[in-house]
Scaffold this active site. Sequence first.
Site, PDB file in Angstrom:
ATOM      1  CD  GLU A  94      -2.892  -1.204   2.330  1.00  0.00           C
ATOM      2  OE1 GLU A  94      -3.919  -1.885   2.211  1.00  0.00           O
ATOM      3  OE2 GLU A  94      -2.594  -0.588   3.381  1.00  0.00           O
ATOM      4  CB  CYS A 107       3.183   7.729   2.722  1.00  0.00           C
ATOM      5  SG  CYS A 107       3.672   6.550   4.008  1.00  0.00           S
ATOM      6  CB  CYS A 114       7.371  -4.839   8.526  1.00  0.00           C
ATOM      7  SG  CYS A 114       8.608  -3.711   9.233  1.00  0.00           S
ATOM      8  CB  CYS A 118       6.774  -1.651  15.711  1.00  0.00           C
ATOM      9  SG  CYS A 118       8.425  -1.106  15.229  1.00  0.00           S
ATOM     10  CB  CYS A 121       3.334  -0.926  13.293  1.00  0.00           C
ATOM     11  SG  CYS A 121       3.309  -0.663  11.515  1.00  0.00           S
ATOM     12  N   GLY A 165       7.098  -1.699   5.685  1.00  0.00           N
ATOM     13  CA  GLY A 165       8.476  -2.166   5.652  1.00  0.00           C
ATOM     14  C   GLY A 165       9.458  -1.241   6.338  1.00  0.00           C
ATOM     15  CD  GLU A 166      13.827   0.097   9.162  1.00  0.00           C
ATOM     16  OE1 GLU A 166      14.582   0.858   8.526  1.00  0.00           O
ATOM     17  OE2 GLU A 166      13.098   0.489  10.102  1.00  0.00           O
ATOM     18  CB  SER A 197      10.638   7.157   8.346  1.00  0.00           C
ATOM     19  OG  SER A 197      10.321   6.926   9.705  1.00  0.00           O
ATOM     20  CB  SER A 220       9.928   5.215  13.958  1.00  0.00           C
ATOM     21  OG  SER A 220       8.718   4.910  14.561  1.00  0.00           O
ATOM     22  CG  LEU A 221      13.356   7.643  20.030  1.00  0.00           C
ATOM     23  CD1 LEU A 221      14.586   6.853  19.622  1.00  0.00           C
ATOM     24  CD2 LEU A 221      13.782   8.999  20.599  1.00  0.00           C
ATOM     25  CG  HIS A 222       7.502   5.436  18.748  1.00  0.00           C
ATOM     26  ND1 HIS A 222       6.827   6.543  18.271  1.00  0.00           N
ATOM     27  CD2 HIS A 222       7.732   4.644  17.675  1.00  0.00           C
ATOM     28  CE1 HIS A 222       6.648   6.415  16.966  1.00  0.00           C
ATOM     29  NE2 HIS A 222       7.194   5.282  16.581  1.00  0.00           N
ATOM     30  CG  ASN A 296      -3.364   6.919  13.120  1.00  0.00           C
ATOM     31  OD1 ASN A 296      -4.180   7.818  13.182  1.00  0.00           O
ATOM     32  ND2 ASN A 296      -2.099   7.119  12.768  1.00  0.00           N
ATOM     33  CB  CYS A 339       1.393   6.967  10.998  1.00  0.00           C
ATOM     34  SG  CYS A 339       2.225   8.218  10.029  1.00  0.00           S
TER      35      CYS A 339
END
Length: 346
Positions: A94, A107, A114, A118, A121, A165-166, A197, A220-222, A296, A339
């Site tokens: 997508e 995007c 992936c 995470c 996600c 994906g990464e 990212s 992408s830390l969080h 989300n 996201c």
Amino acid sequence: MKDNKKDIRALTKEQLRDFFVKNGDKAFRGNQVYEWLWQKSAHTFEDMTNISKETRQMLEDNFVINHIKVDTMQRSNDGTVKNAVRLHDGLIVESVLIPTKTRTTACVSSQVGCSLDCKFCATARLKRMRNLNPDEIFDQVVAIDNESRLYHNRPLSNIVFMGMGEPLMNYNNVIKAIDKITSTDGLAMSPKRITVSTSGVPKMIRKMADDDVKFNLAVSLHSAIDEVRTKIMPFNETFPLKDLKEALEYWYLKTSRKISYEYVVWKGINDKQGDIDAFVKFCKYVPCKVNIIEYNPIDDGEFQQASNDALENYITALEKNRIVVNVRRSRGKDIDAACGQLANKS
């Protein structure tokens, strides 16, 4: 027969020129075909109208163009567009067009599924099937550029590798795709308008710095606390914050370019004062800016958006320490295009 044919977009311009010379034609014919493939995004050899029918047939006999197909397209109430993109082998990824008053952003995805895990996600719940090829990444951008022109009457202005994906786990193909996107032989977009990212792969961040890439880096830390980050992003056990910090310091040393941190605040997970203090400290290691992202949901209830008070506490602390912070409201939630929501539901 098709299975034995080579994907023509896997060839360099020089290899295409050599192919024509070996087949009794002029080398410049390779330049023409290359232009059709990358500047004009030809889907078939029949599209190449300034090339003779005999030459087009020769290409047809030897090669395929493994072009993507937009299987379904959904338009959100806010103007966001989500594409379910079918690849040549039937797999689906997508990609999303995100419009604002001043820009349109693509995007794009870099893997089917992936490589990482995470917890928050939806894409991470899909096993990684394979990496995308450079042309499959490139095609997503072309499709979204066409939609930007159609629906918003302007060309695509920005690209973010924040889809499925990464990207750093498909490094070589991502770099090749960006080379095509930024080349005058391709889409001629400025690398300054492209952001890759990553969830944080220290070795590959160092490699990007050594390769002197010109695009932007987002992480992408969080959480800036190892125990917390490992709970929500288990691969952090392999790539702990100490290693990530050192890689980011190396990136800045080599590139002199700020880093963007993507950060979601969840209720009961990273919304306490200790989480804020740790994040502010982490932000001081390397010049940066922060995007606080609205969460989300992905239907299981384990992760919930933190209170507005918690978000304000983060913003106040960051601004007090002169760290640039933006709150990014999610777009396309009604079509699962925001996201963390990309999971091939369409």
